[in-house]
Design a protein around this motif. Structure first.
Motif, PDB file in Angstrom:
ATOM      1  N   GLY A  14      33.930  30.905  43.362  1.00  0.00           N
ATOM      2  CA  GLY A  14      33.710  29.592  43.706  1.00  0.00           C
ATOM      3  C   GLY A  14      34.749  28.842  44.334  1.00  0.00           C
ATOM      4  N   ALA A  15      34.578  27.386  44.911  1.00  0.00           N
ATOM      5  CA  ALA A  15      35.308  26.661  45.407  1.00  0.00           C
ATOM      6  C   ALA A  15      35.019  25.131  45.108  1.00  0.00           C
ATOM      7  CB  ALA A  15      35.653  27.172  46.920  1.00  0.00           C
ATOM      8  N   ASN A  16      35.895  24.253  44.811  1.00  0.00           N
ATOM      9  CA  ASN A  16      35.840  22.919  44.491  1.00  0.00           C
ATOM     10  C   ASN A  16      36.805  22.218  45.325  1.00  0.00           C
ATOM     11  OD1 ASN A  16      35.259  20.521  43.513  1.00  0.00           O
ATOM     12  ND2 ASN A  16      35.809  20.941  41.351  1.00  0.00           N
ATOM     13  N   LEU A  17      36.423  21.393  46.089  1.00  0.00           N
ATOM     14  CA  LEU A  17      37.119  20.505  46.983  1.00  0.00           C
ATOM     15  C   LEU A  17      36.750  18.888  46.686  1.00  0.00           C
ATOM     16  CD1 LEU A  17      39.558  20.348  48.870  1.00  0.00           C
ATOM     17  CD2 LEU A  17      37.862  20.589  50.977  1.00  0.00           C
ATOM     18  N   GLN A  18      37.805  18.170  46.512  1.00  0.00           N
ATOM     19  CA  GLN A  18      37.442  16.693  46.131  1.00  0.00           C
ATOM     20  C   GLN A  18      38.608  15.962  46.908  1.00  0.00           C
ATOM     21  OE1 GLN A  18      34.997  15.548  44.058  1.00  0.00           O
ATOM     22  NE2 GLN A  18      34.717  17.688  43.772  1.00  0.00           N
ATOM     23  N   LEU A  19      38.301  15.372  48.180  1.00  0.00           N
ATOM     24  CA  LEU A  19      39.027  14.704  48.903  1.00  0.00           C
ATOM     25  C   LEU A  19      38.871  13.182  48.341  1.00  0.00           C
ATOM     26  CD1 LEU A  19      37.890  16.261  52.396  1.00  0.00           C
ATOM     27  CD2 LEU A  19      39.821  16.873  50.657  1.00  0.00           C
ATOM     28  N   THR A  20      39.900  12.664  47.821  1.00  0.00           N
ATOM     29  CA  THR A  20      39.893  11.110  47.241  1.00  0.00           C
ATOM     30  C   THR A  20      41.237  10.469  48.060  1.00  0.00           C
ATOM     31  OG1 THR A  20      38.991  12.071  45.299  1.00  0.00           O
ATOM     32  CG2 THR A  20      40.138   9.806  45.134  1.00  0.00           C
ATOM     33  N   THR A  21      40.821   9.240  48.264  1.00  0.00           N
ATOM     34  CA  THR A  21      41.818   8.441  48.786  1.00  0.00           C
ATOM     35  C   THR A  21      41.865   7.090  47.722  1.00  0.00           C
ATOM     36  OG1 THR A  21      40.218   7.207  50.282  1.00  0.00           O
ATOM     37  CG2 THR A  21      41.610   9.068  51.061  1.00  0.00           C
ATOM     38  N   LEU A  22      42.960   6.725  47.396  1.00  0.00           N
ATOM     39  CA  LEU A  22      43.083   5.461  46.356  1.00  0.00           C
ATOM     40  C   LEU A  22      43.957   4.661  47.178  1.00  0.00           C
ATOM     41  CD1 LEU A  22      42.906   3.867  43.754  1.00  0.00           C
ATOM     42  CD2 LEU A  22      44.749   5.363  42.887  1.00  0.00           C
ATOM     43  N   LYS A  23      43.630   3.326  47.578  1.00  0.00           N
ATOM     44  CA  LYS A  23      44.287   2.248  48.555  1.00  0.00           C
ATOM     45  C   LYS A  23      44.835   2.970  49.530  1.00  0.00           C
ATOM     46  CE  LYS A  23      45.437  -1.238  44.789  1.00  0.00           C
ATOM     47  NZ  LYS A  23      46.517  -1.797  44.033  1.00  0.00           N
TER      48      LYS A  23
END
Length: 576
Positions: A296-305
């Motif tokens: 499996g694969a898990n990708l979390q694209l997150t931007t903080l400020k």
């Protein structure tokens, strides 16, 4: 942060709303609320293991039959009226300090969870700290549930839930509101949550998708509270949105899972911060003759400020299952970016051995590690007073090990024990308070813990549940104790349904052991005693009363923020 996540928000006297349905013996219906994005709570202790499913005669396709819908996001919104939620602690294979643990007078984001009943098909699951639901003989499970409560400190709560199924659909909606003026000056708080979930079983004639299941969810939350250790006390407002979709199917022995979601957090008031995440997960597994392989694969694209703090994982595994044991081995490759511009990566093996010596008994041992993603939202879940401009570094865990025992000879009895030792190259925790808020700190750490829980439905009128956790957390080479992490945290619940009158009474005792704060000064242990009662007026109406912290213990979970003393509320519930 190991222990503080769930209980940190407790000062919101919202327990009148949330806990009333959770640990009252006479309540019915339970499931998981869609909150908290489930935070991978569904993950079994065997990473990536697909549940065994018996293929039918349609070309090997695992098509659900009428009345046997596969899991759906709609189930997440069933009324959280399970009587026992003592154990919110879930051991996650890929580790991390961001965990749910026993709540002290739970805040509004209650997430009762259900233990898989004993049996052949689910014995792979050995998650310590989850309890089976207790279906009340007095209260029938009904699709609509509403309750309102009023308590001291000008506290009010409202909860509405609706669930329904109409083949091939299942759906639900929920609304929660809670408000209090606070138990000390300027400790006011208001919380609103709303959400809707739906699922659909795909019919025939759709190729490999036939008989599969897809669902969607949308949720909104808004919390307003004050940093009341300051004078004047500034207000903080956190607004959250989440939209998600999922799909699952099995075809000729191959199982596919897809999940995607978008999450946003806007923090305003005392300061401003914005965080957005676009995430997706995919997994596939196939098996024959007891052997299963997948990945499996898990990708979390997150931007903080505006700064990227992305996270990704790729994993592969192979497992063999027989009537007496299961063995699995694999590897995880993780990568992540931190808010200070640095990055982390980790490639580690994983392994799991489970033995089934007798029906209802499972023995398990394994090794795992990797990167545990952090974000501003997850830091807030641990500590509502976190700084709005934190340094976010994903936790990096080296290879650790665990062992567990599950004894569940009957659905009415469960005993689970779990021990683990986890070694962190980068561990997140909170220390000193600065201007009313806490900045996360990072260090090398070793955390040794043991958890045991017991669930026993003695008979139709009596229920006993216990959970106890021992923690030994050390920071760096000096071996300093991890702040705010109690050595012992234990909770006991006893529920009694009276036979001569339609009344149920629940008593709980929560013991929080000594712990250090921002300095090495130890906080004294506290014991919280709570009583709750529910009187059935008719088949559709109940009257409720709640008394919490009866002996009026004074204590803090976070330095400078005193917790609520004695509390009382009354309420009424409606079911149709």
């Amino acid at each position: 942060m190991e222990w503080a996540r769930s209980i940190s928000n407790r000062y919101g006297t919202i327990s009148a709303l949330a806990t009333m349905g959770i640990i009252l013996l006479a309540c019915s219906g339970e499931s998981v609320i869609a909150q908290q994005e489930k935070k991978n709570n569904e993950r079994d202790t065997a990473v990536g293991v697909a549940q065994k499913r018996k293929p039918n005669d349609r070309g090997g396709r695992d098509k659900p039959r009428r009345g046997e819908n596969p899991p759906s996001p709609a189930r997440a919104a069933e009324p959280d009226d399970s009587p026992v939620d003592l154990a919110r602690k879930t051991y996650q294979d890929n580790g991390g300090t961001v965990k749910r643990q026993p709540r002290i007078m739970a805040p509004v984001n209650v997430e009762p969870v259900q233990l898989n009943s004993s049996g052949e098909n689910d014995r792979e699951k050995i998650q310590v700290g989850k309890y089976a639901g207790f279906e009340s003989a007095m209260l029938a499970r009904q699709p609509f549930y509403a309750e309102g409560t009023f308590g001291i400190f000008t506290t009010a709560g409202l909860r509405l839930n609706y669930i329904g199924t109409s083949w091939p659909y299942d759906y639900s909606a929920q609304i929660k509101f809670a408000s209090t003026n606070g138990f000390v000056t300027n400790a006011r708080r208001t919380s609103v949550e709303a959400g809707a979930n739906g699922g659909y079983v795909i019919g025939d004639n759709y190729g490999i998708f036939s008989g599969g299941h897809m669902g969607g969810e949308i949720s909104y939350g808004n919390d307003r509270y004050t940093l009341y250790t300051l004078n004047p006390a500034p207000e903080r407002r956190n607004e959250r949105w989440k939209i998600g979709a999922s799909g699952r199917n099995s075809y000729k022995g191959t199982t596919f899972d897809l999940k995607g979601n978008y999450r946003s957090l806007a923090m305003t008031g005392d300061s401003a911060a914005a965080e957005r995440t676009l995430g997706g997960e995919a997994s596939v597994s196939t098996g024959w003759l007891g052997l299963t392989v997948g990945g499996g694969a898990n990708l979390q694209l997150t931007t903080l400020k505006g700064t990227a703090i992305n996270y990704g994982r790729v994993n592969l595994f192979a497992a063999y299952t027989s009537a007496y044991f299961k063995i699995q081995a694999g590897a995880n490759g993780d990568f992540a970016g931190n808010s200070d511009g640095t990055s982390s990566d980790k490639i580690l093996p994983s392994a799991e051995l489970q033995l089934y010596p007798l029906r209802g008994i499972t023995l398990s041992a394994g090794i795992s590690g990797g990167i545990n993603p952090l974000s501003l939202q997850r830091l807030l879940d641990n500590n509502p007073y976190v700084s709005s401009n934190p340094l976010v570094r994903h936790e990096v865990e080296g290879l650790g090990y665990r062992a567990a025992v599950r004894i569940e000879p009957w659905e009415s009895f469960g005993l689970r024990l779990l021990g683990s030792r986890r070694n962190y190259d980068n561990y997140s925790y909170f220390s000193a308070r600065t201007s009313g808020t806490f900045n996360p700190q990072y260090d090398v750490a070793t955390v040794t813990s043991g958890t045991g829980d017991l669930y026993w439905q003695i008979d139709g009128d009596d229920l006993l549940a216990l959970i106890a956790t021992y923690n030994d957390g050390k920071l760096g080479a000096s071996g300093t104790r991890i702040p705010y992490l109690p050595a012992i945290d234990a909770e006991a619940m006893y529920g009694r349904r009276l036979s001569n009158i339609p009344l149920s009474i629940t008593a709980t005792l929560h013991y929080i052991g000594e712990r250090t704060g921002a300095t090495d000064t130890l906080s004294k242990p506290v014991a919280l005693i709570n009583l709750k009662g529910r009187y059935t007026i008719s088949g559709h109406f109940d009257a409720m009363i709640e008394l919490d912290n009866i002996i009026d213990q004074q204590y803090e979970l976070w330095s400078g923020y005193g917790e609520r003393g004695i509390f009382g509320s009354i309420g009424i519930a409606v079911r149709y």
